[in-house]
Design a protein around this motif. Structure first.
Motif, PDB file in Angstrom:
ATOM      1  N   CYS A  85      97.009   6.793  98.928  1.00 35.82           N
ATOM      2  CA  CYS A  85      96.325   6.312 100.519  1.00 35.82           C
ATOM      3  C   CYS A  85      96.541   4.929 100.016  1.00 35.82           C
ATOM      4  N   ASP A  86      95.292   4.405  99.205  1.00 34.34           N
ATOM      5  CA  ASP A  86      94.674   2.972  98.747  1.00 34.34           C
ATOM      6  C   ASP A  86      95.989   2.559  97.782  1.00 34.34           C
ATOM      7  N   LEU A  87      96.455   2.841  96.458  1.00 29.92           N
ATOM      8  CA  LEU A  87      97.691   2.019  96.521  1.00 29.92           C
ATOM      9  C   LEU A  87      98.943   2.469  95.444  1.00 29.92           C
ATOM     10  N   GLY A  88      99.638   3.473  96.771  1.00 30.57           N
ATOM     11  CA  GLY A  88     100.826   4.487  97.131  1.00 30.57           C
ATOM     12  C   GLY A  88     101.029   5.744  95.838  1.00 30.57           C
ATOM     13  N   ALA A  89     102.238   5.801  96.802  1.00 26.78           N
ATOM     14  CA  ALA A  89     102.123   7.222  95.827  1.00 26.78           C
ATOM     15  C   ALA A  89     102.811   7.703  94.587  1.00 26.78           C
ATOM     16  N   THR A  90     102.897   6.268  94.206  1.00 27.39           N
ATOM     17  CA  THR A  90     104.206   5.811  92.569  1.00 27.39           C
ATOM     18  C   THR A  90     103.197   5.501  91.643  1.00 27.39           C
ATOM     19  N   ARG A  91     102.097   5.827  91.836  1.00 27.38           N
ATOM     20  CA  ARG A  91     101.394   5.006  90.851  1.00 27.38           C
ATOM     21  C   ARG A  91     100.769   6.490  89.951  1.00 27.38           C
ATOM     22  N   LEU A  92     101.073   7.181  89.477  1.00 30.56           N
ATOM     23  CA  LEU A  92     101.305   8.598  88.886  1.00 30.56           C
ATOM     24  C   LEU A  92     102.129   8.153  88.319  1.00 30.56           C
ATOM     25  N   GLY A  93     102.078   8.957  86.091  1.00 28.07           N
ATOM     26  CA  GLY A  93     102.906   9.016  85.731  1.00 28.07           C
ATOM     27  C   GLY A  93     103.311  10.142  84.667  1.00 28.07           C
ATOM     28  N   ILE A  94     104.049   9.338  83.773  1.00 32.97           N
ATOM     29  CA  ILE A  94     104.567  10.896  82.074  1.00 32.97           C
ATOM     30  C   ILE A  94     104.556  10.005  81.653  1.00 32.97           C
ATOM     31  N   CYS A  95     104.166  10.112  80.404  1.00 32.13           N
ATOM     32  CA  CYS A  95     103.698   8.889  78.756  1.00 32.13           C
ATOM     33  C   CYS A  95     105.378   8.738  78.476  1.00 32.13           C
ATOM     34  N   SER A  96     105.979   7.956  78.250  1.00 32.69           N
ATOM     35  CA  SER A  96     106.807   7.109  77.947  1.00 32.69           C
ATOM     36  C   SER A  96     107.706   7.380  75.857  1.00 32.69           C
ATOM     37  N   GLU A  97     106.393   7.067  75.520  1.00 37.25           N
ATOM     38  CA  GLU A  97     106.240   7.803  74.411  1.00 37.25           C
ATOM     39  C   GLU A  97     106.878   8.865  74.238  1.00 37.25           C
ATOM     40  N   PRO A  98     108.037   9.470  73.201  1.00 36.92           N
ATOM     41  CA  PRO A  98     109.042  10.405  74.428  1.00 36.92           C
ATOM     42  C   PRO A  98     107.948  11.095  73.090  1.00 36.92           C
ATOM     43  N   ARG A  99     107.323  11.581  72.358  1.00 37.15           N
ATOM     44  CA  ARG A  99     106.122  12.635  71.956  1.00 37.15           C
ATOM     45  C   ARG A  99     105.298  12.964  71.998  1.00 37.15           C
ATOM     46  N   CYS A 100     105.172  12.551  73.489  1.00 38.89           N
ATOM     47  CA  CYS A 100     104.146  12.748  74.374  1.00 38.89           C
ATOM     48  C   CYS A 100     104.370  13.041  75.981  1.00 38.89           C
ATOM     49  N   ASP A 101     103.987  14.210  76.255  1.00 38.85           N
ATOM     50  CA  ASP A 101     103.669  14.297  77.504  1.00 38.85           C
ATOM     51  C   ASP A 101     102.664  14.014  78.421  1.00 38.85           C
ATOM     52  N   ASN A 102     101.672  13.674  78.217  1.00 33.52           N
ATOM     53  CA  ASN A 102     100.730  13.488  79.143  1.00 33.52           C
ATOM     54  C   ASN A 102     100.928  12.965  79.995  1.00 33.52           C
ATOM     55  N   VAL A 103      99.671  12.858  81.094  1.00 33.16           N
ATOM     56  CA  VAL A 103     100.380  12.220  82.548  1.00 33.16           C
ATOM     57  C   VAL A 103      98.622  11.668  82.457  1.00 33.16           C
ATOM     58  N   PHE A 104      99.247  11.042  83.495  1.00 26.99           N
ATOM     59  CA  PHE A 104      98.683   8.893  83.848  1.00 26.99           C
ATOM     60  C   PHE A 104      98.393   8.792  84.784  1.00 26.99           C
ATOM     61  N   VAL A 105      97.138   7.943  85.106  1.00 29.53           N
ATOM     62  CA  VAL A 105      96.666   7.144  86.322  1.00 29.53           C
ATOM     63  C   VAL A 105      96.982   5.427  86.217  1.00 29.53           C
ATOM     64  N   ASP A 106      98.074   4.559  87.208  1.00 29.37           N
ATOM     65  CA  ASP A 106      98.249   3.721  86.748  1.00 29.37           C
ATOM     66  C   ASP A 106      98.143   2.813  88.143  1.00 29.37           C
ATOM     67  N   THR A 107      96.396   1.946  87.259  1.00 27.83           N
ATOM     68  CA  THR A 107      95.763   1.310  88.573  1.00 27.83           C
ATOM     69  C   THR A 107      96.573  -0.371  87.567  1.00 27.83           C
TER      70      THR A 107
END
Length: 175
Positions: free
Chosen positions: A121-143
């Motif tokens: 609600c505060d920053l937008g619905a596209t502030r979450l992501g999946i790591c772009s490093e090919p050997r990693c599938d961790n998620v993150f929050v982009d602030t």
């Protein structure tokens, strides 16, 4: 409530390897007051929740705002949050997302959902992501101010940058 911290804890929860009660306690290393309350049912509930929550990060990563919002709303409906005012320090009243009778899983799920819902609600619905490093599938929050985060950690960012540098060097030497 620190909703950004709750959102970041949601990402950490999705990334956590919760194989048993000891692993959950390790995940809660900085919250030792919860360790005594951890039971096997918390592990089972949180494993299911991890599977339910990951698609929210995946939808955000591909800019599917409707799916992010719909998925979070569905999760909020299936995991109701019961906020309460905490008075354990009468000079510093504050909100908690669960009452004292809540299980560890209910507390972590409530924090995750309130943190992510508020962040969206505060920053937008596209502030979450999946790591772009090919050997990693961790998620993150982009602030970040310009929504530029692409990696879950400095380690993954460094690995990707080193790999790109080596690829450029190899291409240059092949000429």
């Amino acid at each position: 409530m620190d909703f950004i911290r709750y959102a970041e804890r949601a990402a950490a929860l999705v990334n956590a390897e919760l194989s048993d009660e000891a692993a959950l306690r390790e995940h809660l290393a900085d919250r030792s007051w919860l360790h005594r309350s951890v039971v096997l049912a918390d592990v089972t509930s949180l494993q299911s929740f991890q599977a339910e929550l990951r698609p929210v990060f995946e939808a955000s990563d591909v800019d599917d705002v409707r799916l992010v919002v719909g998925s979070l709303n569905d999760l909020l409906a299936s995991h109701p949050v019961t906020p309460m005012i905490s008075d354990h320090d009468p000079d510093h009243l504050h909100m908690h997302v669960a009452n004292r009778a809540a299980s560890v899983a209910e507390l972590l799920i409530g924090e995750a959902l309130m943190g992510l819902a508020t962040l969206v609600c505060d920053l937008g619905a596209t502030r979450l992501g999946i790591c772009s490093e090919p050997r990693c599938d961790n998620v993150f929050v982009d602030t970040s101010p310009n929504q530029s985060r692409r990696y879950c950690s400095d380690r993954c960012s460094s690995r990707a940058n080193v790999a790109a540098f080596r690829a450029r060097q190899k291409a240059a030497s092949a000429r």
